[in-house]
Design an enzyme around this catalytic site. Structure first.
Site, PDB file in Angstrom:
ATOM      1  N   ASP A   1       0.791  -1.249   0.000  1.00  0.00           N
ATOM      2  CA  ASP A   1       0.000   0.000   0.000  1.00  0.00           C
ATOM      3  C   ASP A   1       0.821   1.295   0.000  1.00  0.00           C
ATOM      4  OD1 ASP A   1      -1.919  -1.920   0.250  1.00  0.00           O
ATOM      5  OD2 ASP A   1      -2.716  -1.253   2.169  1.00  0.00           O
TER       6      ASP A   1
ATOM      7  N   GLU B   1      -4.613  -0.775  -1.314  1.00  0.00           N
ATOM      8  CA  GLU B   1      -5.919  -0.821  -0.647  1.00  0.00           C
ATOM      9  C   GLU B   1      -6.849   0.116  -1.405  1.00  0.00           C
ATOM     10  OE1 GLU B   1      -5.969   0.055   3.569  1.00  0.00           O
ATOM     11  OE2 GLU B   1      -8.157   0.116   3.618  1.00  0.00           O
TER      12      GLU B   1
ATOM     13  N   LYS C   1      -6.796  -4.701  -3.045  1.00  0.00           N
ATOM     14  CA  LYS C   1      -7.432  -5.401  -1.922  1.00  0.00           C
ATOM     15  C   LYS C   1      -8.419  -4.482  -1.215  1.00  0.00           C
ATOM     16  CE  LYS C   1      -3.579  -4.367   1.246  1.00  0.00           C
ATOM     17  NZ  LYS C   1      -4.294  -3.553   2.238  1.00  0.00           N
TER      18      LYS C   1
ATOM     19  N   LYS D   1      -7.687  -4.848   4.970  1.00  0.00           N
ATOM     20  CA  LYS D   1      -6.357  -4.545   5.477  1.00  0.00           C
ATOM     21  C   LYS D   1      -5.386  -5.666   5.102  1.00  0.00           C
ATOM     22  CE  LYS D   1      -8.130  -0.895   7.358  1.00  0.00           C
ATOM     23  NZ  LYS D   1      -8.183   0.290   6.492  1.00  0.00           N
TER      24      LYS D   1
ATOM     25  N   VAL E   1       3.252   0.329   4.142  1.00  0.00           N
ATOM     26  CA  VAL E   1       2.520   1.044   5.200  1.00  0.00           C
ATOM     27  C   VAL E   1       1.103   0.495   5.342  1.00  0.00           C
ATOM     28  CG1 VAL E   1       3.862   3.131   4.826  1.00  0.00           C
ATOM     29  CG2 VAL E   1       1.739   2.845   3.559  1.00  0.00           C
TER      30      VAL E   1
ATOM     31  N   CYS F   1      -2.093  -2.529   7.738  1.00  0.00           N
ATOM     32  CA  CYS F   1      -2.107  -3.450   6.595  1.00  0.00           C
ATOM     33  C   CYS F   1      -0.884  -4.354   6.530  1.00  0.00           C
ATOM     34  CB  CYS F   1      -2.283  -2.669   5.305  1.00  0.00           C
ATOM     35  SG  CYS F   1      -3.950  -1.964   5.189  1.00  0.00           S
TER      36      CYS F   1
HETATM   37  C1  C5J Z   1      -3.051   0.616   5.575  1.00  0.00           C
HETATM   38  C2  C5J Z   1      -4.726   1.852   6.766  1.00  0.00           C
HETATM   39  N1  C5J Z   1      -2.595   0.416   4.347  1.00  0.00           N
HETATM   40  N2  C5J Z   1      -3.886   2.252   7.716  1.00  0.00           N
HETATM   41  N3  C5J Z   1      -4.299   1.144   5.699  1.00  0.00           N
HETATM   42  O1  C5J Z   1      -2.382   0.363   6.551  1.00  0.00           O
HETATM   43  O2  C5J Z   1      -5.897   2.155   6.840  1.00  0.00           O
END
Ligand code: C5J
Length: 227
Positions: free
Chosen positions: A26, A74, A131, A134, A159, A164
């Site tokens: 992500d 995401e 996706k 998470k 991240v 995630c």
């Molecule tokens: C991810 C989030 N990618 N923090 N998403 O960690 O909402």
């Protein structure tokens, strides 16, 4: 098959070049740039932007060693049919998933904000998993893709560490993958959450997996395909 090692905690990570891949979670503009989803939740995104060069170095090392690199994003369908109301309506963000923001609709596939940052853009042929959750195994083809390629060891970057990245590591661990987190190629909006994640995954003899720096990983995979 030759087994090699990467210097890691809580102990060295043994791997085979035929079975290892990097998965970059992500690294999207919506999480690391101002005006995106992360910022709409009130977060300071500068911490996340700062790891981009390190993630790029890790990706370059895998590509140079001719080892697979996979990427995740995401994001949701434009009609939000894969976004549970419980996810969209939670909390009081300044912009919700699907709302119009400075980088297009928040976390919607195809919008500029849902794209991976330009410095880390996937090469043609690299797998990109979109996706809705998470975890990257939930409601995606990731498990089948890895199985078809004989991959059973995953190095994680991206991240956020405790959301995630950790969710996907736990999914992978339960599915029988060896998981190694690149500690300086992952970041959280909350430093304490990142530190706790590294500690909890490596505790109890690596109950979820291993952790290592990008330098250690690059040293370990150097020439992996030539071994
Ligand atoms: C991810 C989030 N990618 N923090 N998403 O960690 O909402």
């Amino acid at each position: 098959m030759t087994t090699q090692t990467i210097g890691a905690a809580p102990f060295d990570f043994p791997f085979a070049a035929e079975e290892i891949a990097l998965i970059v979670i992500d690294m999207q503009r919506d999480f690391v740039e101002p005006g995106g989803f992360g910022a709409s939740l009130g977060n300071d995104v500068s911490r996340l932007l700062a790891i981009v060069p390190t993630v790029a170095r890790l990706i370059d090392g895998f590509r140079a060693a001719r080892l697979p690199v996979l990427h995740t994003r995401e994001c949701h369908r434009p009609d939000l049919s894969d976004c549970p109301p419980a996810k969209r309506l939670r909390g009081a963000p300044s912009l919700r998933i699907g709302d119009d923001g400075p980088m297009g609709r928040i976390l919607i596939a195809g919008e500029p904000g849902a794209e991976i940052v330009p410095e880390l853009v996937p090469l043609p042929g690299e797998t990109v998993i979109d996706k809705p959750g998470k975890g990257a195994f939930y409601a995606t083809g990731l498990g089948d893709i890895l199985a078809a390629r004989g991959i059973r060891q995953l190095v994680f970057a991206g991240v956020t560490t405790e959301v995630c990245v950790q969710t996907t590591m736990r999914e992978a661990n339960d599915r029988g993958y060896d998981c190694l987190l690149a500690t300086d190629a992952t970041e959280s909006y909350f430093p304490a959450f990142k530190a706790a994640t590294v500690e909890m995954i490596t505790a109890q003899g690596g109950i979820v997996g291993w952790a290592a720096t990008t330098d250690a990983i690059l040293a370990g995979i150097g020439g992996a395909r030539d071994a």
